[in-house]
Structures are given as structure tokens and as C-alpha cells.
Design a protein around this motif. Sequence first.
Motif, PDB file in Angstrom:
ATOM      1  N   TYR A   1      70.835  28.043 -41.378  1.00  0.00           N
ATOM      2  CA  TYR A   1      70.843  27.999 -42.740  1.00  0.00           C
ATOM      3  C   TYR A   1      70.799  26.384 -43.368  1.00  0.00           C
ATOM      4  O   TYR A   1      71.150  26.207 -44.316  1.00  0.00           O
ATOM      5  CB  TYR A   1      72.204  28.600 -42.932  1.00  0.00           C
ATOM      6  N   GLU A   2      70.445  25.615 -42.478  1.00  0.00           N
ATOM      7  CA  GLU A   2      70.502  24.312 -42.821  1.00  0.00           C
ATOM      8  C   GLU A   2      68.998  23.764 -42.659  1.00  0.00           C
ATOM      9  O   GLU A   2      68.460  24.165 -41.476  1.00  0.00           O
ATOM     10  CB  GLU A   2      71.679  23.209 -42.206  1.00  0.00           C
ATOM     11  N   THR A   3      68.533  22.768 -43.341  1.00  0.00           N
ATOM     12  CA  THR A   3      67.325  21.907 -42.939  1.00  0.00           C
ATOM     13  C   THR A   3      67.659  20.525 -43.361  1.00  0.00           C
ATOM     14  O   THR A   3      67.525  19.879 -44.277  1.00  0.00           O
ATOM     15  CB  THR A   3      66.190  22.658 -43.719  1.00  0.00           C
ATOM     16  N   TYR A   4      68.102  19.858 -42.141  1.00  0.00           N
ATOM     17  CA  TYR A   4      68.348  18.386 -42.253  1.00  0.00           C
ATOM     18  C   TYR A   4      67.035  17.771 -42.421  1.00  0.00           C
ATOM     19  O   TYR A   4      66.217  17.461 -41.499  1.00  0.00           O
ATOM     20  CB  TYR A   4      69.188  18.007 -41.196  1.00  0.00           C
ATOM     21  N   MET A   5      66.722  17.149 -43.828  1.00  0.00           N
ATOM     22  CA  MET A   5      65.571  16.618 -44.126  1.00  0.00           C
ATOM     23  C   MET A   5      64.394  17.230 -43.841  1.00  0.00           C
ATOM     24  O   MET A   5      63.386  16.652 -43.652  1.00  0.00           O
ATOM     25  CB  MET A   5      65.477  15.037 -43.410  1.00  0.00           C
ATOM     26  N   GLY A   6      64.557  18.771 -43.927  1.00  0.00           N
ATOM     27  CA  GLY A   6      63.582  19.361 -43.183  1.00  0.00           C
ATOM     28  C   GLY A   6      62.302  19.467 -44.177  1.00  0.00           C
ATOM     29  O   GLY A   6      61.513  18.546 -43.766  1.00  0.00           O
ATOM     30  N   PRO A   7      61.994  20.347 -44.987  1.00  0.00           N
ATOM     31  CA  PRO A   7      60.901  20.592 -45.777  1.00  0.00           C
ATOM     32  C   PRO A   7      60.529  18.932 -46.395  1.00  0.00           C
ATOM     33  O   PRO A   7      59.502  18.501 -46.439  1.00  0.00           O
ATOM     34  CB  PRO A   7      61.127  21.569 -46.674  1.00  0.00           C
ATOM     35  N   ALA A   8      61.608  18.521 -47.096  1.00  0.00           N
ATOM     36  CA  ALA A   8      61.329  17.274 -47.768  1.00  0.00           C
ATOM     37  C   ALA A   8      60.987  16.278 -46.989  1.00  0.00           C
ATOM     38  O   ALA A   8      60.174  15.204 -47.222  1.00  0.00           O
ATOM     39  CB  ALA A   8      62.716  16.914 -48.501  1.00  0.00           C
ATOM     40  N   GLY A   9      61.579  16.196 -45.710  1.00  0.00           N
ATOM     41  CA  GLY A   9      61.207  14.967 -44.615  1.00  0.00           C
ATOM     42  C   GLY A   9      59.801  15.232 -44.222  1.00  0.00           C
ATOM     43  O   GLY A   9      59.019  14.106 -44.066  1.00  0.00           O
TER      44      GLY A   9
ATOM     45  N   LEU B   1      44.796  17.254 -40.461  1.00  0.00           N
ATOM     46  CA  LEU B   1      46.229  17.853 -39.664  1.00  0.00           C
ATOM     47  C   LEU B   1      47.282  17.331 -40.223  1.00  0.00           C
ATOM     48  O   LEU B   1      48.159  18.202 -40.155  1.00  0.00           O
ATOM     49  CB  LEU B   1      45.857  17.444 -38.156  1.00  0.00           C
ATOM     50  N   SER B   2      47.356  16.311 -40.751  1.00  0.00           N
ATOM     51  CA  SER B   2      48.712  16.002 -41.476  1.00  0.00           C
ATOM     52  C   SER B   2      49.083  16.885 -42.622  1.00  0.00           C
ATOM     53  O   SER B   2      50.223  17.397 -43.033  1.00  0.00           O
ATOM     54  CB  SER B   2      48.699  14.412 -42.115  1.00  0.00           C
ATOM     55  N   LEU B   3      47.805  17.121 -43.440  1.00  0.00           N
ATOM     56  CA  LEU B   3      47.860  18.204 -44.641  1.00  0.00           C
ATOM     57  C   LEU B   3      48.198  19.380 -43.974  1.00  0.00           C
ATOM     58  O   LEU B   3      48.936  20.327 -44.485  1.00  0.00           O
ATOM     59  CB  LEU B   3      46.685  18.002 -45.265  1.00  0.00           C
ATOM     60  N   PHE B   4      47.784  19.912 -42.972  1.00  0.00           N
ATOM     61  CA  PHE B   4      47.868  21.144 -42.255  1.00  0.00           C
ATOM     62  C   PHE B   4      49.388  21.318 -41.974  1.00  0.00           C
ATOM     63  O   PHE B   4      50.119  22.392 -42.155  1.00  0.00           O
ATOM     64  CB  PHE B   4      47.043  21.428 -41.137  1.00  0.00           C
ATOM     65  N   ALA B   5      50.009  20.188 -41.368  1.00  0.00           N
ATOM     66  CA  ALA B   5      51.389  20.273 -40.885  1.00  0.00           C
ATOM     67  C   ALA B   5      52.261  20.446 -42.265  1.00  0.00           C
ATOM     68  O   ALA B   5      53.312  21.243 -42.345  1.00  0.00           O
ATOM     69  CB  ALA B   5      51.736  18.716 -40.497  1.00  0.00           C
ATOM     70  N   ILE B   6      51.890  20.023 -43.364  1.00  0.00           N
ATOM     71  CA  ILE B   6      52.704  20.102 -44.571  1.00  0.00           C
ATOM     72  C   ILE B   6      52.397  21.561 -44.932  1.00  0.00           C
ATOM     73  O   ILE B   6      53.581  22.354 -45.598  1.00  0.00           O
ATOM     74  CB  ILE B   6      52.173  19.169 -45.746  1.00  0.00           C
ATOM     75  N   ALA B   7      51.590  21.977 -45.082  1.00  0.00           N
ATOM     76  CA  ALA B   7      50.937  23.580 -45.569  1.00  0.00           C
ATOM     77  C   ALA B   7      52.070  24.457 -44.577  1.00  0.00           C
ATOM     78  O   ALA B   7      52.674  25.435 -45.151  1.00  0.00           O
ATOM     79  CB  ALA B   7      49.563  23.871 -45.429  1.00  0.00           C
ATOM     80  N   LEU B   8      52.148  24.261 -43.337  1.00  0.00           N
ATOM     81  CA  LEU B   8      53.033  25.025 -42.458  1.00  0.00           C
ATOM     82  C   LEU B   8      54.351  25.150 -43.046  1.00  0.00           C
ATOM     83  O   LEU B   8      55.028  26.129 -42.982  1.00  0.00           O
ATOM     84  CB  LEU B   8      53.087  24.599 -40.892  1.00  0.00           C
ATOM     85  N   ILE B   9      54.838  24.009 -43.329  1.00  0.00           N
ATOM     86  CA  ILE B   9      56.555  24.001 -43.775  1.00  0.00           C
ATOM     87  C   ILE B   9      56.337  24.413 -45.070  1.00  0.00           C
ATOM     88  O   ILE B   9      57.601  24.998 -45.358  1.00  0.00           O
ATOM     89  CB  ILE B   9      56.747  22.352 -43.735  1.00  0.00           C
ATOM     90  N   TYR B  10      55.402  24.193 -45.821  1.00  0.00           N
ATOM     91  CA  TYR B  10      55.336  24.813 -47.215  1.00  0.00           C
ATOM     92  C   TYR B  10      55.478  26.372 -47.266  1.00  0.00           C
ATOM     93  O   TYR B  10      56.261  26.918 -48.133  1.00  0.00           O
ATOM     94  CB  TYR B  10      54.185  24.227 -48.254  1.00  0.00           C
ATOM     95  N   LEU B  11      54.737  27.040 -46.407  1.00  0.00           N
ATOM     96  CA  LEU B  11      54.884  28.362 -46.191  1.00  0.00           C
ATOM     97  C   LEU B  11      56.251  28.719 -45.931  1.00  0.00           C
ATOM     98  O   LEU B  11      56.682  29.757 -46.459  1.00  0.00           O
ATOM     99  CB  LEU B  11      53.888  28.905 -45.011  1.00  0.00           C
ATOM    100  N   TYR B  12      56.804  28.178 -45.014  1.00  0.00           N
ATOM    101  CA  TYR B  12      58.132  28.678 -44.621  1.00  0.00           C
ATOM    102  C   TYR B  12      59.104  28.291 -45.687  1.00  0.00           C
ATOM    103  O   TYR B  12      59.866  29.237 -45.949  1.00  0.00           O
ATOM    104  CB  TYR B  12      58.645  27.681 -43.347  1.00  0.00           C
ATOM    105  N   ASP B  13      59.057  27.306 -46.391  1.00  0.00           N
ATOM    106  CA  ASP B  13      59.876  26.771 -47.534  1.00  0.00           C
ATOM    107  C   ASP B  13      59.742  27.888 -48.681  1.00  0.00           C
ATOM    108  O   ASP B  13      60.813  28.340 -49.250  1.00  0.00           O
ATOM    109  CB  ASP B  13      59.537  25.461 -48.033  1.00  0.00           C
ATOM    110  N   HIS B  14      58.578  28.051 -48.988  1.00  0.00           N
ATOM    111  CA  HIS B  14      58.477  29.260 -50.195  1.00  0.00           C
ATOM    112  C   HIS B  14      58.860  30.568 -49.708  1.00  0.00           C
ATOM    113  O   HIS B  14      59.531  31.058 -50.748  1.00  0.00           O
ATOM    114  CB  HIS B  14      56.961  28.980 -50.246  1.00  0.00           C
TER     115      HIS B  14
END
Length: 231
Positions: A123-131, A195-208
Motif C-alpha cells: 500500500y506504499e510506494t516510497y518515491m515510487g511512480p514520482a521517483g 528505453l527510458s521512456l518505456f520504463a516510465i510507461a510501465l510505471i504509468y500503467l501501474y499508477d493509472h
Amino acid sequence: MPSLKKILHFMGSALVTACSVGVMGVCMSTTWAQTTMECTRSEEDFTNGSAVVTLNLFVGNMNRSFCPLFGGRQDFEVIPQLRGTGVTNVVLHGLVVCLLALCLLFSGCSILISLYNSVSNPYETYMGPAGVYVCSSLSACLSIVVLILFAVNVTVTSMAEDLVQSFSGDILADLRNKTSEMKLGYYLVLLYTGLSLFAIALIYLYDHAAYTRRQEQQRPTEDAPKEIMMY
């Protein structure tokens, strides 16, 4: 334990970012550009030689044929050799190297944040999506700046001509018809950016998905009658 979805997305982001670091390591050790020029003696008006400058980030190769008198093949260290050609050339090249080092630093931070959140409290994301957003975005943006600076230094400035002249000694050469070709190392930076943008996309999908789930869980309470909520 965190959910399987969270583990997969954050571990996937860490893996993709690790691949981008590997790509960056390869690109920093291979050829970035090759510049070819026709060469004449300053008092002559016909072309009688050529010079080819091949550049990696840290080492380069000069291949001169009758430029200006004789020629030869010399290997050199890029930054020390550029110091004798002008401030602009060495500053731009130094910026390219420093920005690439920062890209690796931010990618490393993104990997650490992703790995921590893949095993942290569900239930926590320490600096997760934002980081991950911040670190991977900085990596992508800085890599684009690297592409621009390097291309400008190779094609717009007189770096290649100055390097040829630095090997010609006191004999002046007339260099013309310069053509530059970007090599594998330069284009691998584009893969790193992707690849850096793809890493962002993976976290965005989870965050969304997590945000949508939270909204769905809150909706029954918000829509409940006031009489029920009083109890």
C-alpha cells in the motif's frame, strides 16, 4: 507482500532501465562519428589529398592521405587533443561526456527506486511512480541534449578541421567539402532514450490502474445515502 501486478510493473521498469544502462555502456565505447574532408595545400587550387576523422567519446583516429604533404594514421585521446584546437570544441565535448554520466546516475537511481518498490509494502510506494518519472525523464531529456550537442560540435563547428590542422603542424591546409556521418554510438543514445521512456510507461500503467482502483473503492461510500453514513 505487494501484489503481483505491482511486482511485475516495478521489476519490469527496473529491468528495462538496466537494459538502457547496458546500451549506454556499449554506445560510450564505440564509434560516434566519422568526418571526411578533401585537403589541399594553401597555395594550390587542386585537391590532392583527404583526411578522415573518426571519433569515439574518449579516443579518436586521424587518417590523412597527402594532407597537406604526406599523411599517416594516428590514434589520439579526444579531450586532450581538443584542448589545443579551441575552447568551444572541448567545452561541447566535455558537456556531452558529463551529461552521459548524469544519464547513468539517474538511471541507477531509477533502478534502485523500482527495485525497492517491487518488494515494499503493497500500500506504499516510497518515491515510487514520482521517483521513476523524475529520474527516467531526466535521463531521457539529457540524452536528447547529448544528441543535439554532439551533432552541433561535429557538423556546425570547425572541430574536425581543427583536429586535422593540429596534426599538420605549421603547414596550412585548405580543407573543403566536409561530410559527416553519425555512427552506431550516436544512434544507440536514441535507443537509450526510448528505453527510458518505456520504463516510465510501465510505471504509468501501474499508477493509472492503482488510481482507478482507488476511485472505484471510494465511489460506493460517496454515493451512499446520508442516513446510512450516519450509522
